[in-house]
Design a protein around this motif. Structure first.
Motif, PDB file in Angstrom:
ATOM      1  N   ARG A 117       0.815  -1.214   0.000  1.00 43.36           N
ATOM      2  CA  ARG A 117       0.000   0.000   0.000  1.00 43.36           C
ATOM      3  C   ARG A 117       0.843   1.255   0.000  1.00 43.36           C
ATOM      4  NH1 ARG A 117      -3.599  -1.153  -2.748  1.00 43.36           N
ATOM      5  NH2 ARG A 117      -4.978  -2.745  -2.032  1.00 43.36           N
ATOM      6  N   ASP A 118       2.079   1.162   0.529  1.00 40.70           N
ATOM      7  CA  ASP A 118       2.963   2.323   0.555  1.00 40.70           C
ATOM      8  C   ASP A 118       4.370   1.842   0.868  1.00 40.70           C
ATOM      9  OD1 ASP A 118       3.733   4.972   0.351  1.00 40.70           O
ATOM     10  OD2 ASP A 118       2.464   5.685   1.988  1.00 40.70           O
ATOM     11  N   VAL A 119       5.326   2.725   0.709  1.00 42.74           N
ATOM     12  CA  VAL A 119       6.706   2.472   1.088  1.00 42.74           C
ATOM     13  C   VAL A 119       7.105   3.614   1.998  1.00 42.74           C
ATOM     14  CG1 VAL A 119       9.062   2.087   0.280  1.00 42.74           C
ATOM     15  CG2 VAL A 119       7.129   1.395  -1.161  1.00 42.74           C
ATOM     16  N   SER A 120       7.709   3.276   3.132  1.00 41.34           N
ATOM     17  CA  SER A 120       8.120   4.290   4.103  1.00 41.34           C
ATOM     18  C   SER A 120       9.614   4.191   4.351  1.00 41.34           C
ATOM     19  CB  SER A 120       7.375   4.108   5.432  1.00 41.34           C
ATOM     20  OG  SER A 120       6.011   4.341   5.267  1.00 41.34           O
ATOM     21  N   ARG A 121      10.209   5.337   4.579  1.00 38.00           N
ATOM     22  CA  ARG A 121      11.638   5.392   4.897  1.00 38.00           C
ATOM     23  C   ARG A 121      11.786   5.565   6.400  1.00 38.00           C
ATOM     24  NH1 ARG A 121      15.077   8.243   0.876  1.00 38.00           N
ATOM     25  NH2 ARG A 121      15.093   6.105   0.174  1.00 38.00           N
ATOM     26  N   PHE A 122      12.498   4.627   6.988  1.00 39.03           N
ATOM     27  CA  PHE A 122      12.847   4.696   8.398  1.00 39.03           C
ATOM     28  C   PHE A 122      14.364   4.631   8.483  1.00 39.03           C
ATOM     29  CE2 PHE A 122       8.592   2.688   8.584  1.00 39.03           C
ATOM     30  CZ  PHE A 122       7.955   3.588   9.423  1.00 39.03           C
ATOM     31  N   PRO A 123      14.951   5.059   9.599  1.00 40.05           N
ATOM     32  CA  PRO A 123      16.408   4.953   9.712  1.00 40.05           C
ATOM     33  C   PRO A 123      16.859   3.505   9.487  1.00 40.05           C
ATOM     34  CG  PRO A 123      15.543   6.306  11.490  1.00 40.05           C
ATOM     35  CD  PRO A 123      14.353   5.712  10.772  1.00 40.05           C
ATOM     36  N   GLY A 124      17.824   3.348   8.631  1.00 46.68           N
ATOM     37  CA  GLY A 124      18.381   2.032   8.379  1.00 46.68           C
ATOM     38  C   GLY A 124      17.802   1.294   7.194  1.00 46.68           C
ATOM     39  N   SER A 125      16.545   1.564   6.838  1.00 45.67           N
ATOM     40  CA  SER A 125      15.948   0.815   5.737  1.00 45.67           C
ATOM     41  C   SER A 125      14.628   1.436   5.316  1.00 45.67           C
ATOM     42  CB  SER A 125      15.707  -0.634   6.167  1.00 45.67           C
ATOM     43  OG  SER A 125      15.199  -1.392   5.095  1.00 45.67           O
ATOM     44  N   ASP A 126      14.212   1.066   4.105  1.00 45.79           N
ATOM     45  CA  ASP A 126      12.858   1.363   3.656  1.00 45.79           C
ATOM     46  C   ASP A 126      11.994   0.165   4.042  1.00 45.79           C
ATOM     47  OD1 ASP A 126      13.790   3.700   2.490  1.00 45.79           O
ATOM     48  OD2 ASP A 126      14.004   2.799   0.508  1.00 45.79           O
ATOM     49  N   TYR A 127      10.704   0.426   4.233  1.00 47.05           N
ATOM     50  CA  TYR A 127       9.771  -0.631   4.616  1.00 47.05           C
ATOM     51  C   TYR A 127       8.567  -0.611   3.691  1.00 47.05           C
ATOM     52  CZ  TYR A 127      12.092  -1.611   9.059  1.00 47.05           C
ATOM     53  OH  TYR A 127      12.995  -1.990  10.022  1.00 47.05           O
ATOM     54  N   PHE A 128       8.121  -1.809   3.314  1.00 39.04           N
ATOM     55  CA  PHE A 128       6.860  -1.944   2.599  1.00 39.04           C
ATOM     56  C   PHE A 128       5.745  -1.961   3.628  1.00 39.04           C
ATOM     57  CE2 PHE A 128       9.453  -4.481  -0.577  1.00 39.04           C
ATOM     58  CZ  PHE A 128       9.462  -3.488  -1.532  1.00 39.04           C
ATOM     59  N   GLU A 129       4.729  -1.137   3.407  1.00 42.29           N
ATOM     60  CA  GLU A 129       3.520  -1.188   4.227  1.00 42.29           C
ATOM     61  C   GLU A 129       2.547  -2.097   3.498  1.00 42.29           C
ATOM     62  OE1 GLU A 129       2.068   2.732   5.219  1.00 42.29           O
ATOM     63  OE2 GLU A 129       4.115   3.455   5.516  1.00 42.29           O
ATOM     64  N   ILE A 130       2.217  -3.229   4.120  1.00 39.38           N
ATOM     65  CA  ILE A 130       1.430  -4.268   3.482  1.00 39.38           C
ATOM     66  C   ILE A 130       0.011  -4.287   4.045  1.00 39.38           C
ATOM     67  CG2 ILE A 130       1.268  -6.748   2.968  1.00 39.38           C
ATOM     68  CD1 ILE A 130       3.840  -5.316   1.893  1.00 39.38           C
ATOM     69  N   GLU A 131      -0.977  -4.264   3.142  1.00 43.80           N
ATOM     70  CA  GLU A 131      -2.364  -4.512   3.525  1.00 43.80           C
ATOM     71  C   GLU A 131      -2.558  -6.019   3.450  1.00 43.80           C
ATOM     72  OE1 GLU A 131      -6.629  -3.976   1.447  1.00 43.80           O
ATOM     73  OE2 GLU A 131      -5.436  -2.145   1.605  1.00 43.80           O
ATOM     74  N   THR A 132      -2.839  -6.627   4.589  1.00 40.98           N
ATOM     75  CA  THR A 132      -2.903  -8.080   4.692  1.00 40.98           C
ATOM     76  C   THR A 132      -4.059  -8.652   3.876  1.00 40.98           C
ATOM     77  OG1 THR A 132      -1.999  -7.888   6.928  1.00 40.98           O
ATOM     78  CG2 THR A 132      -2.970 -10.008   6.331  1.00 40.98           C
ATOM     79  N   ASN A 133      -3.805  -9.799   3.259  1.00 39.98           N
ATOM     80  CA  ASN A 133      -4.812 -10.558   2.521  1.00 39.98           C
ATOM     81  C   ASN A 133      -6.011 -10.829   3.450  1.00 39.98           C
ATOM     82  OD1 ASN A 133      -6.305 -12.527   1.190  1.00 39.98           O
ATOM     83  ND2 ASN A 133      -4.570 -13.883   0.834  1.00 39.98           N
ATOM     84  N   GLN A 134      -7.223 -10.611   2.946  1.00 42.34           N
ATOM     85  CA  GLN A 134      -8.445 -10.765   3.750  1.00 42.34           C
ATOM     86  C   GLN A 134      -8.585 -12.168   4.344  1.00 42.34           C
ATOM     87  OE1 GLN A 134     -10.630  -8.403   4.776  1.00 42.34           O
ATOM     88  NE2 GLN A 134      -9.119  -7.021   3.890  1.00 42.34           N
ATOM     89  N   GLU A 135      -8.161 -13.186   3.606  1.00 39.47           N
ATOM     90  CA  GLU A 135      -8.241 -14.559   4.125  1.00 39.47           C
ATOM     91  C   GLU A 135      -7.380 -14.725   5.372  1.00 39.47           C
ATOM     92  OE1 GLU A 135      -7.447 -17.417   1.048  1.00 39.47           O
ATOM     93  OE2 GLU A 135      -8.902 -16.471  -0.311  1.00 39.47           O
ATOM     94  N   LEU A 136      -6.223 -14.067   5.401  1.00 43.31           N
ATOM     95  CA  LEU A 136      -5.360 -14.137   6.572  1.00 43.31           C
ATOM     96  C   LEU A 136      -5.927 -13.297   7.716  1.00 43.31           C
ATOM     97  CD1 LEU A 136      -1.862 -13.993   4.833  1.00 43.31           C
ATOM     98  CD2 LEU A 136      -3.056 -16.005   5.729  1.00 43.31           C
TER      99      LEU A 136
END
Length: 176
Positions: A117-136
């Motif tokens: 859903r988005d990519v965020s920059r935090f110290p040390g690394s970028d992170y993928f913001e994941i919208e979890t699969n509805q089944e999970l």
């Protein structure tokens, strides 16, 4: 066109008698800033760069010739288009524009964990913001979680197949 815009930064206060302004950059791609390049504002205005000094973080925009005219643009966010960004910025092997990663399916061993859903920059690394699969989610998993963009978690990104293959990320989801 709003969905086709890439945030670059903000215009700051006027700094000269001829309409120069400070520029606050929030992009890794400084090569986008050259004479003749178009910048877009949130209100759909289009401005052209007349000159830029990245060492001083000063910009002069075409047809803005006084501090009074420049002050009208103070704190305005500036954008580029996806098309202009691709044209002006050359990526290295294994690099991707964030806007190309948003919407990709995230899979671990063929199990769909969710969608970026988005990519965020935090110290040390970028992170993928994941919208979890509805089944999970139906199994009690959280609605969203973060995956660091590092080799321990990201196996490969395939834009043609609209997917990112990951490892060790199901554990992150279960423990989120």
């Amino acid at each position: 066109m709003k969905n086709d815009l890439v945030y670059l930064g903000k215009l700051g206060r006027a700094v000269g008698l001829k309409g120069e302004m400070r520029i606050i950059l929030e992009t890794d791609f400084l090569e986008q800033f050259k004479k003749g390049t178009f910048l877009y504002l949130a209100d759909s205005s289009v401005l052209a760069i007349e000159s830029i000094d990245l060492n001083k973080n000063h910009i002069k925009l075409l047809d803005i010739d006084s501090p009074e005219n420049a002050s009208k643009y103070t704190n305005k966010e500036i954008f580029s288009t996806h098309e202009d960004t691709r044209k002006n910025c050359k990526l290295k092997e294994g690099q991707f524009f964030w806007f190309d990663l948003i919407g990709l399916h995230v899979l671990e061993n063929d199990l769909l964990l969710g969608i970026v859903r988005d990519v965020s920059r935090f110290p040390g690394s970028d992170y993928f913001e994941i919208e979890t699969n509805q089944e999970l989610c139906a199994q009690g998993m959280p609605k969203s979680f973060l995956i660091p963009y590092i080799p321990n978690f990201i196996k490969n990104v395939n834009l043609d197949e609209n997917k990112i293959n990951v490892q060790n990320s199901l554990d992150i989801l279960k423990n989120s």
